[in-house]
Design an enzyme around this catalytic site. Structure first.
Site, PDB file in Angstrom:
ATOM      1  N   GLU A   1      -1.682  -6.990   4.332  1.00  0.00           N
ATOM      2  CA  GLU A   1      -2.356  -7.537   3.216  1.00  0.00           C
ATOM      3  C   GLU A   1      -2.696  -8.926   3.122  1.00  0.00           C
ATOM      4  O   GLU A   1      -1.838  -9.597   2.858  1.00  0.00           O
ATOM      5  CB  GLU A   1      -1.683  -7.250   2.020  1.00  0.00           C
ATOM      6  CG  GLU A   1      -1.588  -5.735   1.525  1.00  0.00           C
ATOM      7  CD  GLU A   1      -1.140  -5.235   0.325  1.00  0.00           C
ATOM      8  OE1 GLU A   1      -0.437  -6.115  -0.486  1.00  0.00           O
ATOM      9  OE2 GLU A   1      -1.268  -4.271   0.117  1.00  0.00           O
TER      10      GLU A   1
ATOM     11  N   GLU B   1      -1.737   2.261   2.556  1.00  0.00           N
ATOM     12  CA  GLU B   1      -0.665   1.878   1.194  1.00  0.00           C
ATOM     13  C   GLU B   1      -1.208   2.017   0.085  1.00  0.00           C
ATOM     14  O   GLU B   1      -2.438   1.522  -0.208  1.00  0.00           O
ATOM     15  CB  GLU B   1      -0.161   0.441   1.404  1.00  0.00           C
ATOM     16  CG  GLU B   1       0.996   0.386   0.414  1.00  0.00           C
ATOM     17  CD  GLU B   1       1.287  -1.198   0.767  1.00  0.00           C
ATOM     18  OE1 GLU B   1       1.714  -1.739   1.755  1.00  0.00           O
ATOM     19  OE2 GLU B   1       1.474  -1.954  -0.473  1.00  0.00           O
TER      20      GLU B   1
HETATM   21  C1  DCB Z   1       1.602  -4.896  -1.475  1.00  0.00           C
HETATM   22  C2  DCB Z   1       2.642  -5.070  -0.272  1.00  0.00           C
HETATM   23  C3  DCB Z   1       4.030  -4.290  -0.409  1.00  0.00           C
HETATM   24  C4  DCB Z   1       4.485  -4.576  -1.703  1.00  0.00           C
HETATM   25  C5  DCB Z   1       3.485  -3.620  -2.685  1.00  0.00           C
HETATM   26  C6  DCB Z   1       3.729  -3.696  -4.137  1.00  0.00           C
HETATM   27  O1  DCB Z   1       1.750  -6.209  -2.481  1.00  0.00           O
HETATM   28  F1  DCB Z   1       2.066  -4.785   0.869  1.00  0.00           F
HETATM   29  O2  DCB Z   1       4.844  -5.076   0.197  1.00  0.00           O
HETATM   30  O3  DCB Z   1       5.570  -4.280  -1.891  1.00  0.00           O
HETATM   31  O4  DCB Z   1       2.128  -3.828  -2.537  1.00  0.00           O
HETATM   32  O5  DCB Z   1       3.500  -4.810  -4.768  1.00  0.00           O
HETATM   33  C7  DCB Z   1       6.472  -4.843  -2.670  1.00  0.00           C
HETATM   34  C8  DCB Z   1       7.769  -4.104  -3.043  1.00  0.00           C
HETATM   35  C9  DCB Z   1       8.833  -4.848  -3.726  1.00  0.00           C
HETATM   36  C10 DCB Z   1       9.125  -6.271  -3.106  1.00  0.00           C
HETATM   37  C11 DCB Z   1       7.860  -6.801  -2.863  1.00  0.00           C
HETATM   38  C12 DCB Z   1       7.948  -8.054  -1.927  1.00  0.00           C
HETATM   39  O6  DCB Z   1       7.399  -2.865  -3.701  1.00  0.00           O
HETATM   40  O7  DCB Z   1      10.009  -4.297  -3.950  1.00  0.00           O
HETATM   41  O8  DCB Z   1      10.050  -6.992  -3.786  1.00  0.00           O
HETATM   42  O9  DCB Z   1       6.809  -5.858  -2.186  1.00  0.00           O
HETATM   43  O10 DCB Z   1       8.460  -7.711  -0.705  1.00  0.00           O
HETATM   44  C13 DCB Z   1       0.476  -6.189  -3.055  1.00  0.00           C
HETATM   45  C14 DCB Z   1      -0.389  -5.489  -3.292  1.00  0.00           C
HETATM   46  C15 DCB Z   1      -1.651  -5.627  -4.199  1.00  0.00           C
HETATM   47  C16 DCB Z   1      -1.617  -6.777  -5.008  1.00  0.00           C
HETATM   48  C17 DCB Z   1      -0.474  -7.820  -4.760  1.00  0.00           C
HETATM   49  C18 DCB Z   1       0.602  -7.370  -3.902  1.00  0.00           C
HETATM   50  N1  DCB Z   1      -2.607  -7.040  -6.030  1.00  0.00           N
HETATM   51  N2  DCB Z   1       1.602  -8.338  -3.933  1.00  0.00           N
HETATM   52  O11 DCB Z   1      -3.529  -6.578  -6.006  1.00  0.00           O
HETATM   53  O12 DCB Z   1      -2.309  -8.064  -6.783  1.00  0.00           O
HETATM   54  O13 DCB Z   1       1.474  -9.479  -4.427  1.00  0.00           O
HETATM   55  O14 DCB Z   1       2.521  -8.101  -3.191  1.00  0.00           O
END
Ligand code: DCB
Length: 513
Positions: A354, A442
């Site tokens: 991402e 994902e």
């Molecule tokens: C993505 C990432 C993934 C993340 C998930 C949920 O991030 F590819 O690594 O996973 O989506 O956010 C989360 C885990 C948490 C962990 C965190 C940091 O579920 O347990 O603490 O990663 O490692 C996204 C996807 C979309 C957006 C933002 C994020 N968005 N983000 O659209 O704003 O900020 O991580």
């Protein structure tokens, strides 16, 4: 118009003046009376010398396959030494009605289970694929109450048999895949199938090879082989559309206890045909401890290969928002991993999870992809490669407007049902319209931070959209962390089962098939 052999046999029977046989144990008020008469009169399945038909006895592999062989290619019965049905069995095998691991000689005289009888019938009779074979298994899970107990290898064939009117469930709506089939039931199934299938006369010595399924939702690597991208559609080695569905791990540095062979096997058994390994680069991941994380990755890739799954190797950039930041490390990693797995059709490369922050597709991500893809191609020229886009892999429209000039590349779109709704589906429609192949490597039932919700109604809308477009998906994530997107209930540990899934996990696992 092709002649229907089955009808021809009936006509022939009438001309030769054979009379209907009356068996002492088949009375005319039985539901199967007509089916047995039809099969017996045409010589396809005869009764016994003592004038019984034994309708309630289970039919064996040898008997069932012999009947099918007589239907599609009458004449010369086995002249091979050995078991009397050996010729029919070899005919069936050489025509692809069953696979080498499904029937061996020790099974010939045992009761054939219903799922196997269905497979043989559908393939031998070339029963046509119907519209409803495609990606809408959740519908059938209501009509076939025990659909979940059908092995993933056979579910679509059972559906095809139902759709062609060859089968109905028992009084409770169950298919009972592992039960035996009575001789009466076999007569019913085969006579119905023969009545509607276009069976070709055996005049030509070479019988047609049965059609393979056009959409394989649950097929693993042994079934689908090397993947390729045709137009915007992920396709199998034979060029038929394929849909992959499965789970992503959480970060390997934190939750690799859920990426061992046992967890991968449980996911496969639930119906998934793809597993994604999220190898974070930052956040104490690969760049901080490369050997340790790489070992975890390799053992999990090997586990997925052993389970006949497709496996995505995900260079999980996140806190390092611009893929160019660590492009040199990415080059050497993908060089090593693509050399190691170049002989395996299982492996799919995802070169940047991402991208995010103040970057652009054309200025940052595309130039990154143009450096990494040739590195992989040098070792593994035809593998499928997944490429993210800015704004956490949502800017697929930017990628579609300025696509990469390589074959077998797909653009990832990531969504979280609590955050991303119809507007992102519209972007996918736009991208596909522009010819950009899309892969959901994902998605979560939660909000975008991995927590909040779950949002199952919006998730259902998403899955219907993905099904309608034959788009493959991978769900975030297979772990027991206390967050809504985690598929396993909090703190369950590695001995998880489908009974200890979270609300999200239950929903997702129910949708693999
Ligand atoms: C993505 C990432 C993934 C993340 C998930 C949920 O991030 F590819 O690594 O996973 O989506 O956010 C989360 C885990 C948490 C962990 C965190 C940091 O579920 O347990 O603490 O990663 O490692 C996204 C996807 C979309 C957006 C933002 C994020 N968005 N983000 O659209 O704003 O900020 O991580």
């Amino acid at each position: 118009m092709k002649k229907r052999l089955f009808l021809a046999i009936l006509v022939l029977t009438a001309i030769l003046g054979c009379t209907a046989h009356a068996y002492m144990d088949v009375s005319s008020d039985k539901w199967y009376y007509k089916n047995i008469q039809t099969m017996s009169d045409s010589g396809l399945l005869k009764g016994y010398d003592d004038n019984t038909f034994r309708p309630d006895n289970p039919i064996t592999y040898a008997e069932f396959v012999s009947v099918l062989k007589r239907c599609v290619s009458p004449g010369s019965e086995s002249s091979l030494s050995g078991h009397w049905a050996k010729g029919a069995m070899e005919y069936a095998y050489s025509n692809g009605w069953y696979d080498y691991d499904e029937i061996n000689e020790s099974l010939y005289d045992t009761a054939i289970p219903r799922y196997m009888a269905v497979k043989l019938t559908v393939l031998s009779m070339n029963l046509p694929k119907t519209e409803n074979d495609d990606g809408v298994y959740w519908r059938y899970m209501n009509e076939i109450k025990d659909f979940n107990s059908i092995d993933g290898r056979y579910g679509y064939l059972v559906i095809r048999a139902y759709n062609n009117g060859v089968l109905t469930g028992d009084e409770n709506g169950n298919f009972n895949p592992r039960n035996s089939l009575t001789r009466a039931e076999a007569c019913a199934i085969i006579s119905r199938a023969a009545g509607m299938a276009d069976i070709k006369p055996s005049a030509s010595a070479e019988p047609d090879v049965p059609i393979a399924p056009q959409i394989s939702v649950r097929g693993g690597v042994s079934e689908n082989g090397k993947l390729q991208v045709i137009g915007t559609q992920l396709s199998n080695e034979r060029g038929e559309p394929v849909v992959l569905r499965g789970m992503s791990s959480h970060g390997l540095q934190w939750f690799s206890n859920f990426t061992d062979r046992a967890s991968i096997a449980k996911t496969a058994q639930a119906g998934a045909n793809v597993f994604r390994l999220a190898m974070y680069t930052g956040e104490n991941g690969y760049l901080s401890q490369p050997d340790n994380i790489k070992n975890k990755l390799y053992s999990s890739v090997d586990g997925a290969i052993a389970e006949d799954m497709y496996v995505i190797i995900d260079w999980h950039i996140l806190s390092d928002g611009n893929p160019m930041t660590n492009v040199a490390a990415a080059e050497s990693f993908f060089n090593e991993v693509s050399a190691k797995y170049s002989n395996y059709d299982n492996v799919i490369y995802e070169i940047c999870n991402e991208p995010n922050g103040n970057i652009s597709w054309s200025g940052d991500v595309k130039p990154y992809a143009e450096r990494i893809i040739p590195v992989i191609r040098a070792n593994d020229p035809e593998s499928v490669i997944l490429v993210g886009s800015p704004t956490w892999s949502q800017d697929i429209n930017a990628a579609a407007d300025d696509p990469l000039n390589f074959d077998n590349v797909m653009y990832t779109c990531h969504f979280y049902a609590g955050t991303h709704t119809q507007w992102l589906r519209d972007w996918i429609t736009y991208a596909i319209g522009k010819g950009a192949p899309i892969f959901i490597s994902e998605w979560g039932t939660s909000a975008a931070d991995g927590n909040g919700g779950v949002f199952l109604e919006e998730s259902q809308r998403w899955l219907e959209f993905l099904n309608a477009n034959n788009i493959s998906w991978v769900n975030w994530s297979l772990c027991d962390k206390n967050e809504a997107s985690a598929a396993i209930a909090p703190n369950t540990g590695v001995n998880w089962s489908t009974d200890t899934l979270s609300q999200s996990g239950k929903f997702v696992f129910d949708n693999f098939r």
